[in-house]
Design a protein around this motif. Structure first.
Motif, PDB file in Angstrom:
ATOM      1  N   ILE A 121     -39.385  -3.083  -0.851  1.00 51.66           N
ATOM      2  CA  ILE A 121     -39.413  -4.234  -1.752  1.00 51.66           C
ATOM      3  C   ILE A 121     -38.417  -5.303  -1.319  1.00 51.66           C
ATOM      4  O   ILE A 121     -38.734  -6.495  -1.280  1.00 51.66           O
ATOM      5  N   SER A 122     -37.206  -4.878  -0.995  1.00 51.23           N
ATOM      6  CA  SER A 122     -36.121  -5.832  -0.747  1.00 51.23           C
ATOM      7  C   SER A 122     -36.027  -6.313   0.694  1.00 51.23           C
ATOM      8  O   SER A 122     -35.520  -7.406   0.956  1.00 51.23           O
ATOM      9  N   GLY A 123     -36.469  -5.476   1.635  1.00 53.71           N
ATOM     10  CA  GLY A 123     -36.258  -5.801   3.039  1.00 53.71           C
ATOM     11  C   GLY A 123     -34.812  -5.630   3.466  1.00 53.71           C
ATOM     12  O   GLY A 123     -34.427  -6.052   4.559  1.00 53.71           O
ATOM     13  N   LEU A 140     -39.342  -2.681 -10.314  1.00 56.21           N
ATOM     14  CA  LEU A 140     -38.331  -2.912  -9.283  1.00 56.21           C
ATOM     15  C   LEU A 140     -38.610  -4.198  -8.512  1.00 56.21           C
ATOM     16  O   LEU A 140     -37.682  -4.925  -8.140  1.00 56.21           O
ATOM     17  N   THR A 141     -39.883  -4.487  -8.277  1.00 61.41           N
ATOM     18  CA  THR A 141     -40.248  -5.709  -7.558  1.00 61.41           C
ATOM     19  C   THR A 141     -39.886  -6.947  -8.368  1.00 61.41           C
ATOM     20  O   THR A 141     -39.272  -7.891  -7.856  1.00 61.41           O
ATOM     21  N   ARG A 142     -40.256  -6.947  -9.637  1.00 63.26           N
ATOM     22  CA  ARG A 142     -39.958  -8.103 -10.481  1.00 63.26           C
ATOM     23  C   ARG A 142     -38.449  -8.289 -10.647  1.00 63.26           C
ATOM     24  O   ARG A 142     -37.941  -9.418 -10.660  1.00 63.26           O
ATOM     25  N   TRP A 148     -36.947  -9.833  -7.311  1.00 60.10           N
ATOM     26  CA  TRP A 148     -37.205 -11.263  -7.136  1.00 60.10           C
ATOM     27  C   TRP A 148     -36.521 -12.100  -8.204  1.00 60.10           C
ATOM     28  O   TRP A 148     -36.225 -13.283  -7.978  1.00 60.10           O
ATOM     29  N   HIS A 149     -36.226 -11.509  -9.342  1.00 60.16           N
ATOM     30  CA  HIS A 149     -35.493 -12.236 -10.374  1.00 60.16           C
ATOM     31  C   HIS A 149     -34.127 -12.686  -9.866  1.00 60.16           C
ATOM     32  O   HIS A 149     -33.617 -13.743 -10.264  1.00 60.16           O
ATOM     33  N   GLU A 151     -34.994 -20.400  -2.888  1.00 58.39           N
ATOM     34  CA  GLU A 151     -35.601 -20.562  -1.570  1.00 58.39           C
ATOM     35  C   GLU A 151     -36.124 -19.254  -1.003  1.00 58.39           C
ATOM     36  O   GLU A 151     -36.889 -19.240  -0.052  1.00 58.39           O
ATOM     37  N   ARG A 152     -35.728 -18.119  -1.593  1.00 58.94           N
ATOM     38  CA  ARG A 152     -36.195 -16.828  -1.102  1.00 58.94           C
ATOM     39  C   ARG A 152     -37.435 -16.347  -1.831  1.00 58.94           C
ATOM     40  O   ARG A 152     -38.135 -15.473  -1.360  1.00 58.94           O
ATOM     41  N   LYS A 153     -37.688 -16.878  -3.013  1.00 61.65           N
ATOM     42  CA  LYS A 153     -38.824 -16.407  -3.787  1.00 61.65           C
ATOM     43  C   LYS A 153     -40.117 -17.049  -3.289  1.00 61.65           C
ATOM     44  O   LYS A 153     -40.163 -18.250  -3.048  1.00 61.65           O
ATOM     45  N   PRO A 154     -41.185 -16.253  -3.144  1.00 57.63           N
ATOM     46  CA  PRO A 154     -42.476 -16.871  -2.823  1.00 57.63           C
ATOM     47  C   PRO A 154     -42.885 -17.812  -3.951  1.00 57.63           C
ATOM     48  O   PRO A 154     -42.866 -17.441  -5.122  1.00 57.63           O
ATOM     49  N   THR A 155     -43.226 -19.020  -3.609  1.00 48.90           N
ATOM     50  CA  THR A 155     -43.646 -19.993  -4.614  1.00 48.90           C
ATOM     51  C   THR A 155     -45.101 -20.400  -4.447  1.00 48.90           C
ATOM     52  O   THR A 155     -45.638 -21.128  -5.277  1.00 48.90           O
TER      53      THR A 155
END
Length: 251
Positions: free
Chosen positions: A38-40, A125-127, A130-131, A136-140
């Protein structure tokens, strides 16, 4: 001012995990795999016994500041503790279908990892991850999210998108809950798809008696359909599933 006891260390995560009981060791290894995906980010051992991924800065009303992992857990003897620094108010929909658990202000307690629905826990965990990421890191955009799909899952994920377009060509693509969603212009129905290291998924599961028996082999908990990358996608079944979710009928 009290010193922050939660600090990253140079200790070897593998050595720490190896010293756990057999059950907690297995659970820790599984969570590390999911959180890394999830985090990379690589796992880091934080004092006193927390396995964390990434980091975020915090500032309390008292003025105290510091750092903590953006995503983390502690394989304690009494319970497996997963930390969500932002708390749980925004995740009521997921907690309702997570399975047996307890929560405090920012801690999720599981007696056993298998008590939790794996698809719902992964979504939680994914949500949460990304929270905490900077804008700039969040997919938009859809394109940015698609770019995050693991290479191994790309063929299945691309096929899943094609099946969605074939099933309901009028449905629009959009981001929702940090993954790819579909909706019809005049329908409240929603469908979501995602791609992971070993599977692709559809959320939620349609409440349709005609599909229930056929979907049963792919069901994970109450709300997720998993399709392993080692098997071909059941194309026609997926088309019918998406039609049912978006109000287009099963046939």
């Amino acid at each position: 001012m009290a010193e922050n006891k939660t600090r990253p260390t140079d200790a070897d995560v593998g050595d720490f995990v190896a010293g756990l009981s057999a059950r907690r060791r297995d659970e820790a290894e599984r969570l590390i795999e999911v959180m890394t995906e999830i985090s990379g980010e690589p796992p880091v051992l934080w004092e006193p016994s927390i396995i964390g991924f990434g980091k975020v800065h915090y500032r309390y009303e008292s003025g105290r500041t510091g750092e903590m992992p953006a995503s983390s857990f502690s394989p304690r003897k009494a319970s497996l503790t997963i930390y969500l620094p932002e708390g749980f108010d925004r995740y009521a929909d997921l907690l309702d279908r997570l399975g047996k658990h307890r929560t405090s202000v920012s801690c999720l307690y599981l007696n056993n990892l298998d008590d939790a629905n794996p698809g719902t826990l992964r979504e939680l965990l994914t949500r949460s991850w990304w929270h905490h990421q900077k804008p700039e890191r969040k997919p938009t955009t859809v394109a940015e999210y698609v770019a995050t799909i693991p290479e191994a899952a790309r063929p299945h994920f691309d096929e899943l998108r094609v099946l969605a377009r074939e099933a309901l060509p009028e449905a629009g693509e959009e981001l929702g809950y940090g993954i790819l969603g579909y909706r019809m212009p005049d329908s409240k129905g929603r469908a979501y798809i995602s791609g992971w290291r070993d599977h692709v998924a559809i959320y939620p599961i349609p409440r349709d008696e005609e599909l229930a028996a056929e979907l049963a082999p792919f069901q994970q908990g109450k709300g997720t359909l998993w399709f392993a990358l080692t098997e071909p996608l059941p194309a026609e079944l997926i088309r019918r599933t998406l039609r049912a979710l978006l109000g287009g009928g099963v046939g």
